[in-house]
Scaffold this active site. Sequence first.
Site, short mmCIF file in Angstrom:
data_model
loop_
_atom_site.label_atom_id
_atom_site.label_comp_id
_atom_site.label_asym_id
_atom_site.label_seq_id
_atom_site.Cartn_x
_atom_site.Cartn_y
_atom_site.Cartn_z
N TRP A 18 69.45 82.78 -66.08
CA TRP A 18 70.35 83.18 -67.17
C TRP A 18 71.21 84.37 -66.77
O TRP A 18 72.40 84.43 -67.10
CB TRP A 18 69.58 83.45 -68.46
CG TRP A 18 69.13 82.19 -69.12
CD1 TRP A 18 67.85 81.77 -69.29
CD2 TRP A 18 69.96 81.14 -69.66
NE1 TRP A 18 67.83 80.54 -69.91
CE2 TRP A 18 69.10 80.14 -70.15
CE3 TRP A 18 71.34 80.96 -69.76
CZ2 TRP A 18 69.58 78.96 -70.75
CZ3 TRP A 18 71.81 79.79 -70.36
CH2 TRP A 18 70.95 78.81 -70.84
N ASP B 52 70.42 90.82 -72.37
CA ASP B 52 70.28 89.48 -72.96
C ASP B 52 68.81 89.30 -73.32
O ASP B 52 67.99 88.97 -72.47
CB ASP B 52 70.75 88.43 -71.95
CG ASP B 52 70.52 87.00 -72.46
OD1 ASP B 52 70.04 86.84 -73.61
OD2 ASP B 52 70.83 86.05 -71.70
N LYS C 145 65.10 80.98 -79.90
CA LYS C 145 63.80 81.18 -79.26
C LYS C 145 62.85 81.90 -80.22
O LYS C 145 61.77 81.41 -80.49
CB LYS C 145 63.93 81.98 -77.96
CG LYS C 145 64.35 81.18 -76.73
CD LYS C 145 65.76 80.68 -76.73
CE LYS C 145 66.14 79.81 -75.57
NZ LYS C 145 67.29 80.29 -74.81
#
Length: 363
Positions: A102, A175, A199
Amino acid sequence: MSAIFNFCAGPAMLPQAVMQKAQKELLDWNGQGVSVMEVSHRSKEFIALTEQAESDLRQLMSIPSNYHVLFMHGGGRGQFSAVVNNFLGNDGKALYLVDGSWSQAAVEEAITLAGENNVDTLNIVDLVDGVKQVCLPDLSVIDKDYRYVHYCPNETVDGIEIFENLNSPWPVVADMSSNILSRNIDVSQFGLIYAGAQKNIGPSGLSIVIVRDDLLALPSLPQSSIMDYRLAVKNDSMYNTPPTFAWYLAAEVFSWLKASGGVTQMEQANIKKAQRLYQCIDELDFYVSGVAKQNRSRMNVTFQLANEGLDGLFLEQAKAAGLVALKGHRSVGGMRASLYNAMPIEGVDALVSFMKQFAAENS
Ligand SMILES: *Cc1c(COP(=O)(O)O)cnc(C)c1O
């Protein structure tokens, strides 16, 4: 239907109590005779919901008053571009630390938007004796003037988590899509925190942004109005119609978290859940972890079967036992069990029993 434990990395399971409440209120929210999906985002009832959501999140994370809390569109990746566009005007430069897929995707987006001359990259993962290990650099010795340093403290795909704070002379942008609210953090160590909701917070599409006030003075690149932090602040995250149903579910999750003892309680539970699973992996030669102990994610436990020829059978039998979505990301293979806040310890115990039995039967 017997109990199913859903280990999906995202969109992930939500707390059952929240889903049941949403089901009950689906057709009649707040005694209005209509769904929360069908009311104006500017109605006083909906605004009360958003105010409660913000105040609950502020309380859960102890967010200082010089930070804004925004509810935006575009999930995690939406923020890859928003961060760049909002802060890198007038040739601003940024540093991106890479510890997995990511953070790599974030740097690629930054280069596309700001140009490679304005984006520096630093890989912070080493392979030591065959396992991945994070080596945090001393950023204070870098003689550069960056607008911010970006990193991803929990790499969802790779199962890598960074528990220490960065020691950075520049604002830190994090993030936290897959570990927000999973453990206590000191928000004042960050310039900006963002997270796609799917999530640990709610449905996909929504993203949460926590941004320190002074960063909003940085010059921006040309950008779309709906991703402009200043406009979002000015309009209480309602510059255009927000994803109202996702916002409602996020508010319910925050309220569930508070009722469950808050982030401190979640952190204790998450430590226990992850320890049980990693212990099983370490005890049996049948399973292998590719991540150094100090960087093993509590949220996304990645592991391999020593004999990968058994992957298919493992997944098939796990599913039959009610343990679903254990297949690792296609880029890394193997298995991944995501243990977000909503996963009860019973789910981990069921997985551990299954893994022991599977190992015994197939060794
Ligand atoms: C899931 C995830 C994303 C991407 O979120 P989208 O909402 O699909 O854009 C970004 N970063 C991390 C760490 C993630 O786990």
